[in-house]
Design a protein around this motif. Sequence first.
Motif, PDB file in Angstrom:
ATOM      1  N   ASP A   8      42.795  42.335  15.982  1.00  0.00           N
ATOM      2  CA  ASP A   8      43.289  41.316  16.905  1.00  0.00           C
ATOM      3  C   ASP A   8      42.479  40.035  16.727  1.00  0.00           C
ATOM      4  OD1 ASP A   8      45.008  40.619  19.112  1.00  0.00           O
ATOM      5  OD2 ASP A   8      43.217  40.611  20.350  1.00  0.00           O
ATOM      6  N   LEU A   9      41.141  40.182  16.602  1.00  0.00           N
ATOM      7  CA  LEU A   9      40.272  39.019  16.468  1.00  0.00           C
ATOM      8  C   LEU A   9      40.532  38.312  15.140  1.00  0.00           C
ATOM      9  CD1 LEU A   9      38.053  37.398  17.794  1.00  0.00           C
ATOM     10  CD2 LEU A   9      36.373  38.962  16.811  1.00  0.00           C
ATOM     11  N   ALA A 293      30.588  29.465  20.890  1.00  0.00           N
ATOM     12  CA  ALA A 293      30.799  29.288  19.454  1.00  0.00           C
ATOM     13  C   ALA A 293      32.278  29.035  19.193  1.00  0.00           C
ATOM     14  CB  ALA A 293      30.345  30.546  18.715  1.00  0.00           C
ATOM     15  N   VAL A 294      32.572  27.933  18.532  1.00  0.00           N
ATOM     16  CA  VAL A 294      33.984  27.586  18.260  1.00  0.00           C
ATOM     17  C   VAL A 294      34.117  27.139  16.811  1.00  0.00           C
ATOM     18  CG1 VAL A 294      34.246  26.786  20.655  1.00  0.00           C
ATOM     19  CG2 VAL A 294      33.888  25.122  18.863  1.00  0.00           C
ATOM     20  N   ALA A 318      35.974  35.068  12.602  1.00  0.00           N
ATOM     21  CA  ALA A 318      36.085  36.382  13.250  1.00  0.00           C
ATOM     22  C   ALA A 318      34.748  37.113  13.232  1.00  0.00           C
ATOM     23  CB  ALA A 318      37.161  37.217  12.559  1.00  0.00           C
ATOM     24  N   ASP A 319      34.046  37.036  12.108  1.00  0.00           N
ATOM     25  CA  ASP A 319      32.764  37.744  11.984  1.00  0.00           C
ATOM     26  C   ASP A 319      31.738  37.201  12.987  1.00  0.00           C
ATOM     27  OD1 ASP A 319      30.517  39.175  10.849  1.00  0.00           O
ATOM     28  OD2 ASP A 319      29.970  37.311   9.867  1.00  0.00           O
ATOM     29  N   VAL A 320      31.543  35.887  12.977  1.00  0.00           N
ATOM     30  CA  VAL A 320      30.523  35.289  13.859  1.00  0.00           C
ATOM     31  C   VAL A 320      30.919  35.470  15.325  1.00  0.00           C
ATOM     32  CG1 VAL A 320      29.502  33.087  14.562  1.00  0.00           C
ATOM     33  CG2 VAL A 320      29.673  33.657  12.128  1.00  0.00           C
ATOM     34  N   THR A 321      32.185  35.242  15.627  1.00  0.00           N
ATOM     35  CA  THR A 321      32.638  35.377  17.011  1.00  0.00           C
ATOM     36  C   THR A 321      32.452  36.815  17.502  1.00  0.00           C
ATOM     37  OG1 THR A 321      34.286  33.647  16.656  1.00  0.00           O
ATOM     38  CG2 THR A 321      34.607  35.064  18.571  1.00  0.00           C
ATOM     39  N   GLY A 322      32.845  37.768  16.668  1.00  0.00           N
ATOM     40  CA  GLY A 322      32.745  39.179  17.073  1.00  0.00           C
ATOM     41  C   GLY A 322      31.303  39.579  17.350  1.00  0.00           C
ATOM     42  N   ARG A 323      30.383  39.098  16.478  1.00  0.00           N
ATOM     43  CA  ARG A 323      28.978  39.492  16.665  1.00  0.00           C
ATOM     44  C   ARG A 323      28.376  38.823  17.909  1.00  0.00           C
ATOM     45  NH1 ARG A 323      25.403  38.919  11.562  1.00  0.00           N
ATOM     46  NH2 ARG A 323      26.908  37.537  10.573  1.00  0.00           N
ATOM     47  N   ILE A 324      28.720  37.564  18.151  1.00  0.00           N
ATOM     48  CA  ILE A 324      28.173  36.897  19.349  1.00  0.00           C
ATOM     49  C   ILE A 324      28.784  37.519  20.616  1.00  0.00           C
ATOM     50  CG2 ILE A 324      27.986  34.704  20.613  1.00  0.00           C
ATOM     51  CD1 ILE A 324      27.851  33.267  17.919  1.00  0.00           C
ATOM     52  N   ALA A 325      30.062  37.862  20.555  1.00  0.00           N
ATOM     53  CA  ALA A 325      30.692  38.497  21.723  1.00  0.00           C
ATOM     54  C   ALA A 325      30.000  39.819  22.054  1.00  0.00           C
ATOM     55  CB  ALA A 325      32.186  38.719  21.464  1.00  0.00           C
ATOM     56  N   ALA A 326      29.607  40.554  21.021  1.00  0.00           N
ATOM     57  CA  ALA A 326      28.914  41.834  21.266  1.00  0.00           C
ATOM     58  C   ALA A 326      27.568  41.583  21.954  1.00  0.00           C
ATOM     59  CB  ALA A 326      28.719  42.588  19.948  1.00  0.00           C
ATOM     60  N   LEU A 327      26.845  40.538  21.511  1.00  0.00           N
ATOM     61  CA  LEU A 327      25.558  40.207  22.148  1.00  0.00           C
ATOM     62  C   LEU A 327      25.778  39.803  23.606  1.00  0.00           C
ATOM     63  CD1 LEU A 327      23.861  38.097  19.287  1.00  0.00           C
ATOM     64  CD2 LEU A 327      23.365  40.461  19.937  1.00  0.00           C
ATOM     65  N   LEU A 328      26.837  39.028  23.848  1.00  0.00           N
ATOM     66  CA  LEU A 328      27.129  38.606  25.228  1.00  0.00           C
ATOM     67  C   LEU A 328      27.442  39.816  26.109  1.00  0.00           C
ATOM     68  CD1 LEU A 328      29.279  35.429  24.444  1.00  0.00           C
ATOM     69  CD2 LEU A 328      27.199  35.449  25.842  1.00  0.00           C
ATOM     70  N   LEU A 350      37.166  31.750  20.507  1.00  0.00           N
ATOM     71  CA  LEU A 350      37.779  33.083  20.556  1.00  0.00           C
ATOM     72  C   LEU A 350      36.892  34.086  21.278  1.00  0.00           C
ATOM     73  CD1 LEU A 350      38.899  33.037  16.858  1.00  0.00           C
ATOM     74  CD2 LEU A 350      40.414  32.945  18.826  1.00  0.00           C
ATOM     75  N   LEU A 351      35.793  33.601  21.844  1.00  0.00           N
ATOM     76  CA  LEU A 351      34.837  34.541  22.448  1.00  0.00           C
ATOM     77  C   LEU A 351      35.452  35.329  23.579  1.00  0.00           C
ATOM     78  CD1 LEU A 351      31.516  32.499  22.428  1.00  0.00           C
ATOM     79  CD2 LEU A 351      31.895  34.722  21.339  1.00  0.00           C
ATOM     80  N   SER A 352      36.230  34.661  24.440  1.00  0.00           N
ATOM     81  CA  SER A 352      36.757  35.414  25.589  1.00  0.00           C
ATOM     82  C   SER A 352      37.758  36.465  25.121  1.00  0.00           C
ATOM     83  CB  SER A 352      37.345  34.491  26.651  1.00  0.00           C
ATOM     84  OG  SER A 352      38.325  33.677  26.110  1.00  0.00           O
ATOM     85  N   ALA A 353      38.537  36.140  24.068  1.00  0.00           N
ATOM     86  CA  ALA A 353      39.465  37.146  23.528  1.00  0.00           C
ATOM     87  C   ALA A 353      38.701  38.318  22.921  1.00  0.00           C
ATOM     88  CB  ALA A 353      40.364  36.510  22.465  1.00  0.00           C
TER      89      ALA A 353
END
Length: 356
Positions: A8-9, A293-294, A318-328, A350-353
């Motif tokens: 999805d991401l 992150a955008v 997708a990679d950077v967003t996914g990893r930062i979302a996991a930290l959040l 895409l962080l909220s998604a």
Amino acid sequence: MRVGIEEDLETRADIAVRGVRVDAPVQRSKGAGPSDDGHLVVDGANATLPLNPESPYVVQDGRIFRETIDLGLSVTPVGRPRFYDLSTTDGVPYRKIALLHGKDVLATTVVQTCIRYAEDQRCRFCTIEESLRSGATVAAKTPQQLAEVAEAAVRLDGVRQMVMTTGTTSGPDRGARHLVRCVRAVLEAVPGLPIQVQIEPPGDLGVLQDLRDAGATSIGIHVESLDDDVRRRWMPGKSTVPMAEYEAAWAEAVRVFGRNRVSTYLLIGLGEDPDALVEGAGRLIDLGVYPFAVPMRPMVGTLARRDGATAPSPALVADVTGRIAALLRAAGMTGADQGAGCAACGACGLLSAAGG
Ligand code: SF4
């Protein structure tokens, strides 16, 4: 059938970079910051997506298709708000004072000029003064004008939060004092409206308390990159503000506004090492600062676009967003908990998604 979160991401990152074919009545083109695009609601959440007639993605019957494949994402273009038809008592059209972002955010640049706008100083992704030159806005918005527009936007169009940014001014407060007056005036007209202010680190950190006392809910102090080489290349003027000033301002802002009421933009696609970017985001999270992150998408009118810069690859986004979302998620921080501002809106990233 919906796909898994990673797939999805990746799909959403691809759409964020390549854009969509759709008729969007509410668009942002030119202005402060790193993104323009059409304003849509995707699966109930705000999303700003490039409007690209060449995109493989098309919106039909309220859904996004790639070629003929239904991606399972519902889409509604944000409708033209009613407050756009009004003018202030001193005769300025409301839409030159503030714009609707997404379905429910009122956004304004209170001072539309920047001391750093000379060609060898300005941020290469920014077009703050282009919207002024095109006549789409006015150079400075008064607190009274903002109060009038905010009241109408809340009453007529269901606005739920407000973002106030400013070009950097020459005084030591870098524009923060005017924001204090603007926040006060808006909250007198619309008590309780969540407002985020966005500033450079001010010379006198005491103004952060003044902004909080005026009633601002949250604050963005935007560094865009934590890598000094990248800062010098992309933001020659702003990079003269040392990182130590950002760190001091973030720390004081967290003390005054609280954990996860402070945020910063981090742009994906400026050439920064992805691992360093994610690590830096982790350090910000430890401080209580939300790293919004955008993807950098070079807008028409920017130096980046003129010089042929391109948006980052969807895989990198997708990679950077996914990893930062996991930290959040691990830190229990969400953009929504900012209460107001870009991270709470989430549309430009895409962080909220991704669950951040
Ligand atoms: S994330 Fe910020 S700039 Fe983007 S649409 Fe939302 S409020 Fe506007």
